[in-house]
Design a protein around this motif. Structure first.
Motif, PDB file in Angstrom:
ATOM      1  N   VAL A 172       0.847  -1.201   0.000  1.00 24.08           N
ATOM      2  CA  VAL A 172       0.000   0.000   0.000  1.00 24.08           C
ATOM      3  C   VAL A 172       0.879   1.246   0.000  1.00 24.08           C
ATOM      4  N   PHE A 173       0.624   2.124  -0.969  1.00 27.91           N
ATOM      5  CA  PHE A 173       1.295   3.411  -1.061  1.00 27.91           C
ATOM      6  C   PHE A 173       0.238   4.514  -0.912  1.00 27.91           C
ATOM      7  N   ARG A 174       0.717   5.737  -0.778  1.00 29.03           N
ATOM      8  CA  ARG A 174      -0.174   6.900  -0.782  1.00 29.03           C
ATOM      9  C   ARG A 174       0.368   7.923  -1.759  1.00 29.03           C
ATOM     10  N   LEU A 175      -0.481   8.333  -2.680  1.00 26.94           N
ATOM     11  CA  LEU A 175      -0.102   9.342  -3.664  1.00 26.94           C
ATOM     12  C   LEU A 175      -0.743  10.666  -3.288  1.00 26.94           C
ATOM     13  N   ASP A 176       0.091  11.684  -3.097  1.00 24.09           N
ATOM     14  CA  ASP A 176      -0.384  13.033  -2.804  1.00 24.09           C
ATOM     15  C   ASP A 176      -0.154  13.911  -4.027  1.00 24.09           C
ATOM     16  N   VAL A 177      -1.204  14.605  -4.444  1.00 22.03           N
ATOM     17  CA  VAL A 177      -1.106  15.578  -5.534  1.00 22.03           C
ATOM     18  C   VAL A 177      -1.457  16.940  -4.955  1.00 22.03           C
ATOM     19  N   THR A 178      -0.527  17.872  -5.025  1.00 20.99           N
ATOM     20  CA  THR A 178      -0.740  19.204  -4.470  1.00 20.99           C
ATOM     21  C   THR A 178      -0.493  20.253  -5.553  1.00 20.99           C
ATOM     22  N   GLY A 179      -1.058  21.426  -5.358  1.00 21.76           N
ATOM     23  CA  GLY A 179      -0.849  22.497  -6.321  1.00 21.76           C
ATOM     24  C   GLY A 179      -1.527  23.776  -5.879  1.00 21.76           C
ATOM     25  N   MET A 180      -1.149  24.882  -6.490  1.00 24.61           N
ATOM     26  CA  MET A 180      -1.781  26.169  -6.254  1.00 24.61           C
ATOM     27  C   MET A 180      -2.847  26.375  -7.323  1.00 24.61           C
ATOM     28  N   VAL A 181      -4.068  26.643  -6.869  1.00 23.37           N
ATOM     29  CA  VAL A 181      -5.203  26.729  -7.791  1.00 23.37           C
ATOM     30  C   VAL A 181      -5.923  28.055  -7.602  1.00 23.37           C
ATOM     31  N   ARG A 182      -6.318  28.673  -8.725  1.00 24.80           N
ATOM     32  CA  ARG A 182      -7.175  29.861  -8.711  1.00 24.80           C
ATOM     33  C   ARG A 182      -8.441  29.555  -9.492  1.00 24.80           C
ATOM     34  N   PHE A 183      -9.558  30.116  -9.032  1.00 22.65           N
ATOM     35  CA  PHE A 183     -10.821  29.967  -9.737  1.00 22.65           C
ATOM     36  C   PHE A 183     -11.020  31.173 -10.659  1.00 22.65           C
ATOM     37  N   LYS A 184     -11.555  30.912 -11.849  1.00 20.35           N
ATOM     38  CA  LYS A 184     -11.764  31.979 -12.823  1.00 20.35           C
ATOM     39  C   LYS A 184     -13.217  31.966 -13.294  1.00 20.35           C
ATOM     40  N   VAL A 185     -13.884  33.124 -13.159  1.00 18.88           N
ATOM     41  CA  VAL A 185     -15.238  33.320 -13.682  1.00 18.88           C
ATOM     42  C   VAL A 185     -15.205  34.561 -14.559  1.00 18.88           C
ATOM     43  N   SER A 186     -15.370  34.365 -15.862  1.00 15.85           N
ATOM     44  CA  SER A 186     -15.311  35.469 -16.816  1.00 15.85           C
ATOM     45  C   SER A 186     -13.963  36.181 -16.675  1.00 15.85           C
ATOM     46  N   THR A 187     -13.966  37.453 -16.258  1.00 11.81           N
ATOM     47  CA  THR A 187     -12.707  38.194 -16.116  1.00 11.81           C
ATOM     48  C   THR A 187     -12.222  38.248 -14.675  1.00 11.81           C
ATOM     49  N   TRP A 188     -12.937  37.561 -13.761  1.00 10.78           N
ATOM     50  CA  TRP A 188     -12.568  37.612 -12.340  1.00 10.78           C
ATOM     51  C   TRP A 188     -11.783  36.374 -11.960  1.00 10.78           C
ATOM     52  N   ASP A 189     -10.668  36.572 -11.230  1.00  8.56           N
ATOM     53  CA  ASP A 189      -9.844  35.483 -10.709  1.00  8.56           C
ATOM     54  C   ASP A 189      -9.839  35.542  -9.190  1.00  8.56           C
ATOM     55  N   SER A 190      -9.912  34.383  -8.575  1.00  7.28           N
ATOM     56  CA  SER A 190      -9.834  34.328  -7.115  1.00  7.28           C
ATOM     57  C   SER A 190      -8.375  34.371  -6.672  1.00  7.28           C
ATOM     58  N   LYS A 191      -8.186  34.438  -5.379  1.00  9.15           N
ATOM     59  CA  LYS A 191      -6.825  34.330  -4.852  1.00  9.15           C
ATOM     60  C   LYS A 191      -6.363  32.879  -4.943  1.00  9.15           C
ATOM     61  N   ARG A 192      -5.090  32.656  -4.741  1.00 10.01           N
ATOM     62  CA  ARG A 192      -4.533  31.305  -4.827  1.00 10.01           C
ATOM     63  C   ARG A 192      -4.918  30.474  -3.596  1.00 10.01           C
ATOM     64  N   HIS A 193      -5.274  29.246  -3.848  1.00 10.27           N
ATOM     65  CA  HIS A 193      -5.549  28.280  -2.786  1.00 10.27           C
ATOM     66  C   HIS A 193      -4.688  27.050  -3.025  1.00 10.27           C
ATOM     67  N   ARG A 194      -4.130  26.514  -1.942  1.00 15.73           N
ATOM     68  CA  ARG A 194      -3.341  25.289  -2.089  1.00 15.73           C
ATOM     69  C   ARG A 194      -4.264  24.087  -2.042  1.00 15.73           C
ATOM     70  N   MET A 195      -4.218  23.302  -3.105  1.00 17.22           N
ATOM     71  CA  MET A 195      -5.034  22.101  -3.206  1.00 17.22           C
ATOM     72  C   MET A 195      -4.246  20.891  -2.707  1.00 17.22           C
ATOM     73  N   HIS A 196      -4.915  20.037  -1.951  1.00 13.99           N
ATOM     74  CA  HIS A 196      -4.326  18.788  -1.470  1.00 13.99           C
ATOM     75  C   HIS A 196      -5.233  17.638  -1.879  1.00 13.99           C
ATOM     76  N   SER A 197      -4.650  16.616  -2.467  1.00 15.19           N
ATOM     77  CA  SER A 197      -5.389  15.413  -2.816  1.00 15.19           C
ATOM     78  C   SER A 197      -4.535  14.214  -2.457  1.00 15.19           C
ATOM     79  N   ASN A 198      -5.114  13.284  -1.734  1.00 18.10           N
ATOM     80  CA  ASN A 198      -4.333  12.098  -1.344  1.00 18.10           C
ATOM     81  C   ASN A 198      -5.181  10.845  -1.476  1.00 18.10           C
TER      82      ASN A 198
END
Length: 224
Positions: A172-198
């Motif tokens: 058994v292993f564990r794979l973690d995928v992380t990244g900085m994500v911003r949400f975009k709606v039309s011309t508006w961008d959100s601030k950066r959020h760190r995404m964690h997936s394991n």
């Protein structure tokens, strides 16, 4: 005169109430009140209908603009040569994951995405997956990587632990995928959020992913 014979008593009829005759102004006033009531009911009905339509439209807009988290799925995970006693010299970890944007109108900016492979809470592999990319709504991106050489930290001791678990049937292993994500709606961008997936991933004695772990959806959460 006999008492059996009595003079019939004549009862007076009750006087009927006299009908009142209203004036023309009275009926005009009644008609005016009735018309006002009808108009008020129509206006109230139109207002409630518009309010209902606006509420439905606002609810639909909220559903479409409410951001959903990325959906990360494990598609494949492989460690070739796991059955070799000294395979750590040429060890490789090959994996394939997908990132799905299920939003209707919201896009994702991934500023950086990295992958970590853990075994018994120790990092045995690390590599950046992508630098940056934009993901359109209702779109799936494939993230593929081969960890080997400098991207792996597999020693003879850890390889022996792999093989000990392999003898029990599952490693058994564990794979973690992380990244900085911003949400975009039309011309508006959100601030950066760190995404964690394991995701926990079990491999069989030949090093391939077990069927019960394949296409598994990984938990995703964000931190500031």
């Amino acid at each position: 005169m006999s008492t059996a014979q009595q003079v019939p008593i004549q009862h007076e009829r009750e006087a009927r109430p006299l009908k009142r005759h209203h004036s023309a102004s009275y009926y005009v006033h009644r008609a005016r009140d009735s018309l006002t009531t009808r108009v008020s009911k129509i206006i109230c009905g139109i207002f409630l209908t518009l309010l209902f339509i606006v509420g439905i439209a606002a609810f639909i807009a909220w559903l479409s603009l409410r951001p959903h988290r990325p959906r990360i799925h494990i598609r494949n995970f492989l460690i070739p040569g796991l059955d070799q006693p000294t395979g750590f010299d040429n060890a490789e970890i090959i994996f394939n994951v997908t990132a799905r944007n299920s939003n209707q109108v919201i896009g994702y900016y991934y500023d950086s995405v990295e992958a970590f492979v853990h075994y018994r809470n120790q990092v045995v592999g690390y590599a950046p997956l992508v630098d940056s990319f934009y993901q359109e709504p209702k779109n799936t991106t494939i993230l593929y990587k081969v960890l080997s050489g400098a991207t792996l930290n597999v020693t003879s001791d850890s390889w022996s632990e792999f093989r000990n678990d392999r003898a029990l049937g599952t490693v058994v292993f564990r794979l973690d995928v992380t990244g900085m994500v911003r949400f975009k709606v039309s011309t508006w961008d959100s601030k950066r959020h760190r995404m964690h997936s394991n995701c926990e991933i079990g491999v069989s004695p030949d090093g391939s992913i077990l069927a019960s772990y394949k296409n598994k959806r990984c938990p995703v959460y964000f931190s500031n």
